[in-house]
Design an enzyme around this catalytic site. Structure first.
Site, short mmCIF file in Angstrom:
data_model
loop_
_atom_site.label_atom_id
_atom_site.label_comp_id
_atom_site.label_asym_id
_atom_site.label_seq_id
_atom_site.Cartn_x
_atom_site.Cartn_y
_atom_site.Cartn_z
N PRO A 11 0.79 -1.23 0.00
CG PRO A 11 -0.17 -1.14 2.11
CD PRO A 11 0.49 -2.09 1.15
CG ASN A 12 -0.30 4.31 1.19
OD1 ASN A 12 -1.27 4.81 0.61
ND2 ASN A 12 -0.38 3.81 2.40
NE ARG A 19 3.84 6.59 1.52
CZ ARG A 19 4.09 5.41 2.10
NH1 ARG A 19 4.59 4.41 1.38
NH2 ARG A 19 3.83 5.22 3.35
CE1 TYR A 24 8.76 4.80 3.46
CE2 TYR A 24 7.14 6.55 3.25
CZ TYR A 24 7.63 5.44 3.91
OH TYR A 24 6.98 4.96 5.02
CG ASN A 75 8.34 -1.99 0.64
OD1 ASN A 75 7.75 -2.14 1.71
ND2 ASN A 75 8.95 -0.85 0.32
CB ALA A 78 1.19 0.00 6.29
CG HIS A 81 4.83 -2.48 10.35
ND1 HIS A 81 6.15 -2.83 10.47
CD2 HIS A 81 4.80 -1.45 9.46
CE1 HIS A 81 6.89 -2.02 9.71
NE2 HIS A 81 6.10 -1.19 9.08
CG ASP A 88 -0.34 -17.41 7.91
OD1 ASP A 88 0.72 -17.37 8.59
OD2 ASP A 88 -1.47 -17.48 8.43
CD GLU A 99 10.85 -7.74 6.10
OE1 GLU A 99 11.27 -8.80 6.62
OE2 GLU A 99 10.28 -6.83 6.73
CG HIS A 101 10.95 -2.45 5.04
ND1 HIS A 101 9.59 -2.45 4.85
CD2 HIS A 101 11.24 -3.63 5.64
CE1 HIS A 101 9.08 -3.56 5.34
NE2 HIS A 101 10.06 -4.30 5.82
CG LEU A 102 11.64 2.35 -0.51
CD1 LEU A 102 10.24 2.87 -0.75
CD2 LEU A 102 12.55 2.76 -1.65
CB SER A 103 12.23 4.25 5.62
OG SER A 103 11.24 3.36 6.09
NE ARG A 108 9.65 5.88 9.02
CZ ARG A 108 8.74 5.71 8.05
NH1 ARG A 108 8.93 4.76 7.14
NH2 ARG A 108 7.67 6.47 8.00
NE ARG A 112 6.46 4.17 10.21
CZ ARG A 112 5.42 4.30 9.40
NH1 ARG A 112 5.12 3.37 8.54
NH2 ARG A 112 4.66 5.40 9.44
#
Ligand code: DQA
Length: 149
Positions: A11-12, A19, A24, A75, A78, A81, A88, A99, A101-103, A108, A112
Site C-alpha cells: 500500500p501507498n 509521499r 522514501y 515491500n 504498512a 507490521h 502465511d 523483504e 523497506h526503503l526506509s 522510526r 514499525r
C-alpha cells in the site's frame, strides 16, 4: 532459460516520489520499475511487478507467484507490521524471498520495528532507499547462480 522473479509492492508505494520524500526518496514508482527492469536485463533475470493497496489482493498475488516465479522481492509496506495473512502466504512460497523497506524501519516509530514477515523470508534490506531494490535483484541473481552450480 532466465530465472523469473516478481517484485511486489504494498500500500501507498504507487505514490513513491510524491509521499514523504524524506523517508522514501524522490524516485517515482514508474522510475523504480524502469531501473529494476534495466538491472534485470543486465544480470539476466526476468522481472514482473505487482502493486496493490489491498491486503487480500496481495495474498492472491503471492499465492499465484508460487507457480510462476523463482524468487520474490517484497515491500509489504504498512502490512509488514500487521498482516498475518501476508505472512502465511509468504510462508507457502518456499523459494527465495527478500523483504525490502526503503526506509530504516528501526529508526522510526516503534510500531514499525516489528515485522511479521522477517522470519519467513530469506533475508532483508532496509534503509537504502530505491537502491535497495537493485541490491536485492543482484542478491537473488547470485542465489540462482549458486543453485545452478
Ligand atoms: C516501508 C516502511 C513501512 O513502515 C511503511 O508503512 C511503508 C513503507 C518502507 O519501504 O520503508 O509504507 O515499507
Amino acid at each position: 532459460m532466465n530465472n523469473k522473479i516478481i517484485i511486489i509492492n504494498g500500500p501507498n508505494l504507487n505514490l513513491l516520489g510524491e509521499r514523504e520524500q524524506s523517508q522514501y526518496g524522490s524516485t517515482t514508482y514508474e522510475k523504480l520499475k524502469e531501473n529494476c527492469s534495466k538491472k534485470g536485463q543486465e544480470v539476466g533475470l526476468e522481472i514482473d511487478f505487482a502493486q496493490s493497496n489491498i491486503e487480500g489482493e496481495l495474498v492472491n498475488i503471492i499465492q499465484d507467484a508460487r507457480k510462476k516465479f523463482d524468487g520474490m522481492i517484497i515491500n509489504a509496506a504498512a502490512f509488514t507490521h500487521t498482516s498475518v495473512a501476508i505472512r502465511d502466504a509468504l510462508d507457502l512460497f518456499k523459494k527465495p524471498i527478500i523483504e525490502l523497506h526503503l526506509s530504516n524501519i528501526y529508526k522510526r516509530e516503534e510500531f514499525r520495528h516489528k515485522s511479521l514477515i522477517s522470519d519467513v523470508v530469506t533475508g532483508g534490506i532496509f534503509g537504502l532507499g530505491a537502491e535497495g531494490y537493485i541490491l536485492a535483484i543482484i542478491s537473488l541473481q547470485k542465489t540462482f547462480q549458486n543453485e545452478n552450480r
